[in-house]
Design a protein around this motif. Structure first.
Motif, PDB file in Angstrom:
ATOM      1  N   ASP A 166     -28.946  34.847  84.686  1.00  0.00           N
ATOM      2  CA  ASP A 166     -27.683  35.472  84.430  1.00  0.00           C
ATOM      3  C   ASP A 166     -27.275  35.726  83.045  1.00  0.00           C
ATOM      4  O   ASP A 166     -26.827  36.749  82.450  1.00  0.00           O
ATOM      5  CB  ASP A 166     -26.193  34.309  84.059  1.00  0.00           C
ATOM      6  CG  ASP A 166     -26.394  33.660  86.101  1.00  0.00           C
ATOM      7  OD1 ASP A 166     -26.819  34.397  86.938  1.00  0.00           O
ATOM      8  OD2 ASP A 166     -26.312  32.317  86.013  1.00  0.00           O
ATOM      9  N   LEU A 167     -28.174  35.441  81.821  1.00  0.00           N
ATOM     10  CA  LEU A 167     -28.308  35.355  80.248  1.00  0.00           C
ATOM     11  C   LEU A 167     -29.158  36.950  80.414  1.00  0.00           C
ATOM     12  O   LEU A 167     -28.391  37.970  80.048  1.00  0.00           O
ATOM     13  CB  LEU A 167     -28.832  34.809  79.291  1.00  0.00           C
ATOM     14  CG  LEU A 167     -29.183  34.721  78.370  1.00  0.00           C
ATOM     15  CD1 LEU A 167     -27.943  34.984  77.520  1.00  0.00           C
ATOM     16  CD2 LEU A 167     -29.803  34.239  77.321  1.00  0.00           C
ATOM     17  N   LEU A 168     -30.126  36.975  80.718  1.00  0.00           N
ATOM     18  CA  LEU A 168     -30.808  38.211  80.400  1.00  0.00           C
ATOM     19  C   LEU A 168     -30.977  39.319  80.819  1.00  0.00           C
ATOM     20  O   LEU A 168     -30.490  40.719  81.212  1.00  0.00           O
ATOM     21  CB  LEU A 168     -32.644  37.932  79.928  1.00  0.00           C
ATOM     22  CG  LEU A 168     -33.327  36.909  79.325  1.00  0.00           C
ATOM     23  CD1 LEU A 168     -34.330  36.932  79.547  1.00  0.00           C
ATOM     24  CD2 LEU A 168     -32.882  37.005  77.887  1.00  0.00           C
ATOM     25  N   GLY A 169     -31.293  39.447  82.175  1.00  0.00           N
ATOM     26  CA  GLY A 169     -30.749  40.293  83.473  1.00  0.00           C
ATOM     27  C   GLY A 169     -29.360  40.767  83.680  1.00  0.00           C
ATOM     28  O   GLY A 169     -28.971  42.100  83.529  1.00  0.00           O
ATOM     29  N   GLU A 170     -28.023  40.285  83.374  1.00  0.00           N
ATOM     30  CA  GLU A 170     -26.945  40.721  83.347  1.00  0.00           C
ATOM     31  C   GLU A 170     -26.305  39.890  82.957  1.00  0.00           C
ATOM     32  O   GLU A 170     -25.406  41.537  82.375  1.00  0.00           O
ATOM     33  CB  GLU A 170     -26.020  38.923  84.535  1.00  0.00           C
ATOM     34  CG  GLU A 170     -27.066  39.262  86.519  1.00  0.00           C
ATOM     35  CD  GLU A 170     -25.629  38.550  87.489  1.00  0.00           C
ATOM     36  OE1 GLU A 170     -24.936  37.619  86.210  1.00  0.00           O
ATOM     37  OE2 GLU A 170     -26.747  38.282  88.221  1.00  0.00           O
ATOM     38  N   ARG A 171     -26.240  39.635  81.456  1.00  0.00           N
ATOM     39  CA  ARG A 171     -25.468  39.810  80.688  1.00  0.00           C
ATOM     40  C   ARG A 171     -26.266  40.638  79.128  1.00  0.00           C
ATOM     41  O   ARG A 171     -25.252  41.331  78.540  1.00  0.00           O
ATOM     42  CB  ARG A 171     -25.137  38.286  79.897  1.00  0.00           C
ATOM     43  CG  ARG A 171     -24.336  38.209  78.484  1.00  0.00           C
ATOM     44  CD  ARG A 171     -24.023  36.926  77.844  1.00  0.00           C
ATOM     45  NE  ARG A 171     -23.507  36.880  76.379  1.00  0.00           N
ATOM     46  CZ  ARG A 171     -23.465  35.711  75.688  1.00  0.00           C
ATOM     47  NH1 ARG A 171     -23.980  34.467  76.369  1.00  0.00           N
ATOM     48  NH2 ARG A 171     -23.039  35.834  74.501  1.00  0.00           N
ATOM     49  N   TYR A 172     -27.148  40.733  78.988  1.00  0.00           N
ATOM     50  CA  TYR A 172     -27.712  41.734  78.306  1.00  0.00           C
ATOM     51  C   TYR A 172     -28.633  43.237  78.758  1.00  0.00           C
ATOM     52  O   TYR A 172     -28.753  43.964  78.035  1.00  0.00           O
ATOM     53  CB  TYR A 172     -29.094  40.538  77.394  1.00  0.00           C
ATOM     54  CG  TYR A 172     -27.865  40.008  76.323  1.00  0.00           C
ATOM     55  CD1 TYR A 172     -27.925  40.762  75.097  1.00  0.00           C
ATOM     56  CD2 TYR A 172     -27.785  38.691  76.449  1.00  0.00           C
ATOM     57  CE1 TYR A 172     -26.900  39.422  73.852  1.00  0.00           C
ATOM     58  CE2 TYR A 172     -27.252  38.187  75.324  1.00  0.00           C
ATOM     59  CZ  TYR A 172     -26.698  38.450  74.102  1.00  0.00           C
ATOM     60  OH  TYR A 172     -26.119  37.817  73.926  1.00  0.00           O
ATOM     61  N   GLY A 173     -28.639  42.320  80.092  1.00  0.00           N
ATOM     62  CA  GLY A 173     -29.122  43.849  80.804  1.00  0.00           C
ATOM     63  C   GLY A 173     -30.264  44.447  80.784  1.00  0.00           C
ATOM     64  O   GLY A 173     -30.991  45.332  80.593  1.00  0.00           O
ATOM     65  N   PHE A 174     -31.791  43.361  80.565  1.00  0.00           N
ATOM     66  CA  PHE A 174     -33.064  43.848  80.322  1.00  0.00           C
ATOM     67  C   PHE A 174     -33.307  43.787  81.764  1.00  0.00           C
ATOM     68  O   PHE A 174     -33.227  42.746  83.054  1.00  0.00           O
ATOM     69  CB  PHE A 174     -33.571  42.137  80.046  1.00  0.00           C
ATOM     70  CG  PHE A 174     -33.066  41.941  78.570  1.00  0.00           C
ATOM     71  CD1 PHE A 174     -34.344  42.794  77.663  1.00  0.00           C
ATOM     72  CD2 PHE A 174     -32.833  41.338  78.166  1.00  0.00           C
ATOM     73  CE1 PHE A 174     -34.562  42.514  76.498  1.00  0.00           C
ATOM     74  CE2 PHE A 174     -32.206  40.909  76.122  1.00  0.00           C
ATOM     75  CZ  PHE A 174     -33.483  41.924  75.512  1.00  0.00           C
ATOM     76  N   HIS A 175     -33.820  44.932  82.439  1.00  0.00           N
ATOM     77  CA  HIS A 175     -34.065  45.934  83.573  1.00  0.00           C
ATOM     78  C   HIS A 175     -34.874  46.670  82.984  1.00  0.00           C
ATOM     79  O   HIS A 175     -35.855  46.983  82.073  1.00  0.00           O
ATOM     80  CB  HIS A 175     -33.748  46.005  84.153  1.00  0.00           C
ATOM     81  CG  HIS A 175     -32.651  46.925  83.738  1.00  0.00           C
ATOM     82  ND1 HIS A 175     -31.650  47.831  83.055  1.00  0.00           N
ATOM     83  CD2 HIS A 175     -33.070  48.255  84.258  1.00  0.00           C
ATOM     84  CE1 HIS A 175     -31.431  48.286  82.592  1.00  0.00           C
ATOM     85  NE2 HIS A 175     -31.965  48.857  83.877  1.00  0.00           N
ATOM     86  N   GLY A 176     -35.875  47.156  84.279  1.00  0.00           N
ATOM     87  CA  GLY A 176     -36.962  48.286  84.236  1.00  0.00           C
ATOM     88  C   GLY A 176     -36.791  49.096  85.520  1.00  0.00           C
ATOM     89  O   GLY A 176     -35.852  49.149  86.115  1.00  0.00           O
ATOM     90  N   VAL A 177     -37.026  50.578  84.898  1.00  0.00           N
ATOM     91  CA  VAL A 177     -36.865  51.518  85.775  1.00  0.00           C
ATOM     92  C   VAL A 177     -38.221  52.476  85.499  1.00  0.00           C
ATOM     93  O   VAL A 177     -38.818  51.846  85.153  1.00  0.00           O
ATOM     94  CB  VAL A 177     -35.512  52.688  85.631  1.00  0.00           C
ATOM     95  CG1 VAL A 177     -34.472  51.740  85.317  1.00  0.00           C
ATOM     96  CG2 VAL A 177     -36.136  53.429  84.174  1.00  0.00           C
ATOM     97  N   ALA A 178     -38.068  53.264  86.577  1.00  0.00           N
ATOM     98  CA  ALA A 178     -39.680  54.015  86.944  1.00  0.00           C
ATOM     99  C   ALA A 178     -39.938  54.973  85.572  1.00  0.00           C
ATOM    100  O   ALA A 178     -41.190  54.736  85.747  1.00  0.00           O
ATOM    101  CB  ALA A 178     -39.498  54.922  88.356  1.00  0.00           C
ATOM    102  N   ALA A 179     -39.388  55.441  85.305  1.00  0.00           N
ATOM    103  CA  ALA A 179     -39.034  56.077  84.424  1.00  0.00           C
ATOM    104  C   ALA A 179     -40.024  54.959  82.942  1.00  0.00           C
ATOM    105  O   ALA A 179     -40.322  55.462  81.636  1.00  0.00           O
ATOM    106  CB  ALA A 179     -38.367  56.684  82.967  1.00  0.00           C
ATOM    107  N   ASP A 180     -39.761  53.988  82.681  1.00  0.00           N
ATOM    108  CA  ASP A 180     -40.316  53.045  81.805  1.00  0.00           C
ATOM    109  C   ASP A 180     -41.834  53.350  81.630  1.00  0.00           C
ATOM    110  O   ASP A 180     -42.380  52.923  80.678  1.00  0.00           O
ATOM    111  CB  ASP A 180     -40.234  51.644  81.480  1.00  0.00           C
ATOM    112  CG  ASP A 180     -38.695  51.603  81.925  1.00  0.00           C
ATOM    113  OD1 ASP A 180     -37.803  52.740  80.854  1.00  0.00           O
ATOM    114  OD2 ASP A 180     -37.640  50.916  82.281  1.00  0.00           O
ATOM    115  N   TYR A 181     -42.619  53.225  83.083  1.00  0.00           N
ATOM    116  CA  TYR A 181     -43.882  53.587  83.006  1.00  0.00           C
ATOM    117  C   TYR A 181     -44.178  54.617  82.034  1.00  0.00           C
ATOM    118  O   TYR A 181     -45.994  54.867  81.153  1.00  0.00           O
ATOM    119  CB  TYR A 181     -44.763  53.724  84.426  1.00  0.00           C
ATOM    120  CG  TYR A 181     -43.981  52.413  85.173  1.00  0.00           C
ATOM    121  CD1 TYR A 181     -45.408  51.256  84.972  1.00  0.00           C
ATOM    122  CD2 TYR A 181     -43.278  51.299  86.322  1.00  0.00           C
ATOM    123  CE1 TYR A 181     -44.799  50.813  85.699  1.00  0.00           C
ATOM    124  CE2 TYR A 181     -43.600  51.008  86.045  1.00  0.00           C
ATOM    125  CZ  TYR A 181     -43.956  50.323  86.302  1.00  0.00           C
ATOM    126  OH  TYR A 181     -43.541  48.662  87.072  1.00  0.00           O
TER     127      TYR A 181
END
Length: 290
Positions: free
Chosen positions: A83-98
């Motif tokens: 809830d805090l990191l993923g949803e509220r602050y939007g920490f995540h990854g996408v394929a381009a990050d590689y």
């Protein structure tokens, strides 16, 4: 937000100091994962000064302070971090990050809120640890995740979460699907064992080396990643061979040949055929000097 830039390396004096601190931390009784990751970042980015290192640690503290006070079960902790990191602050990854070096640097992951699975997991681990959560890293093949619950004892009650997917809690056979998608093999219980901080750092440096290997013009990055890995208390002897070959690739023929010869002496005690092959590479490197 700043525009993307190519980080410049630190000065030789700064680099020497960073490496001294990295080796000291790696050999301490309880190596600090965030500190080691930030020192890697400072080796990559000469703009990351002492104030920047402190600011990154303070950001991890700040995020931890926004978690609910001891929410309870492992599943409650996992949900609170999601809830805090993923949803509220939007920490995540996408394929381009590689494709981005910044995706392996903790200070940049904190800034961009994007990164590789292992680096996002470091954020989860460090924020959760500061808040008192029972949390540990899980080095699944090709996809790092985090676990909540007791590191030892029965597996019942343990919960896995995928920070790359915003902290999604893995249910049922999700972990098996992740492993099968990367390796085509079945999930083994040993894959779920907690990863120690130095194992995590070693894997991060492996990722950086792989990124640089695909970009010959960035052999400088590959070289410092190998040299940091060599400072870890346990490392593969073959890293010295990789470093020697990289020196030759960079045109440092004499230094590379010398290191190839030194490696040949070590490996010769085990496999003379391999040693002779390495000595041949050393002779070829020295011939480039003529």
């Amino acid at each position: 937000m700043r525009h993307p830039r190519s980080p410049h390396p630190p000065s030789p004096e700064r680099s020497a100091e960073l490496r001294r601190r990295f080796a000291e931390e790696a050999r301490s009784e309880r190596p600090d994962l965030a500190t080691l990751c930030l020192l890697v970042g400072a080796e990559a980015d000469g703009a990351l000064d002492e104030a920047g290192l402190d600011a990154a640690q303070m950001e991890l503290d700040r995020l931890a302070g926004q978690l609910p006070f001891r929410p309870g079960s492992p599943s409650a902790w996992a949900a609170a971090l999601r809830d805090l990191l993923g949803e509220r602050y939007g920490f995540h990854g996408v394929a381009a990050d590689y494709q981005r070096l910044e995706s392996s640097l903790l200070h940049e992951v904190l800034r961009r809120r994007r990164g590789l699975p292992i680096m996002l997991s470091v954020v989860w681990l460090e924020v959760a640890r500061r808040a008192g959560a029972p949390v540990y890293g899980v080095a699944l093949p090709g996809h790092f995740v985090v676990g909540f619950g007791a590191e030892s004892g029965p597996e019942e009650g343990r919960v896995l979460a995928d920070p790359f997917d915003g902290g999604r809690v893995l249910s049922g056979n999700d972990a098996e699907v992740l492993v099968a998608g990367v390796t085509g093999a079945a999930l083994r219980p040993s894959m779920l064992e907690p990863a120690a901080p130095l194992q995590v750092v070693s894997r991060i440096l492996n990722n950086i080396r792989a990124w640089a290997a695909a970009r010959p013009e960035r052999s400088d990055v590959g070289l410092w990643a190998i040299e940091l890995a060599l400072l870890l208390p346990a490392h593969a002897a073959r890293l010295r061979y990789e470093r020697a070959r990289l020196l030759v690739q960079r045109g440092e023929f004499s230094a590379g040949a010398g290191e190839l010869e030194a490696y040949a002496k070590v490996v010769g005690a085990v496999d003379e055929a391999v040693a002779e092959q390495v000595r041949g590479e050393a002779r070829a490197a020295r011939a480039m000097l003529n």
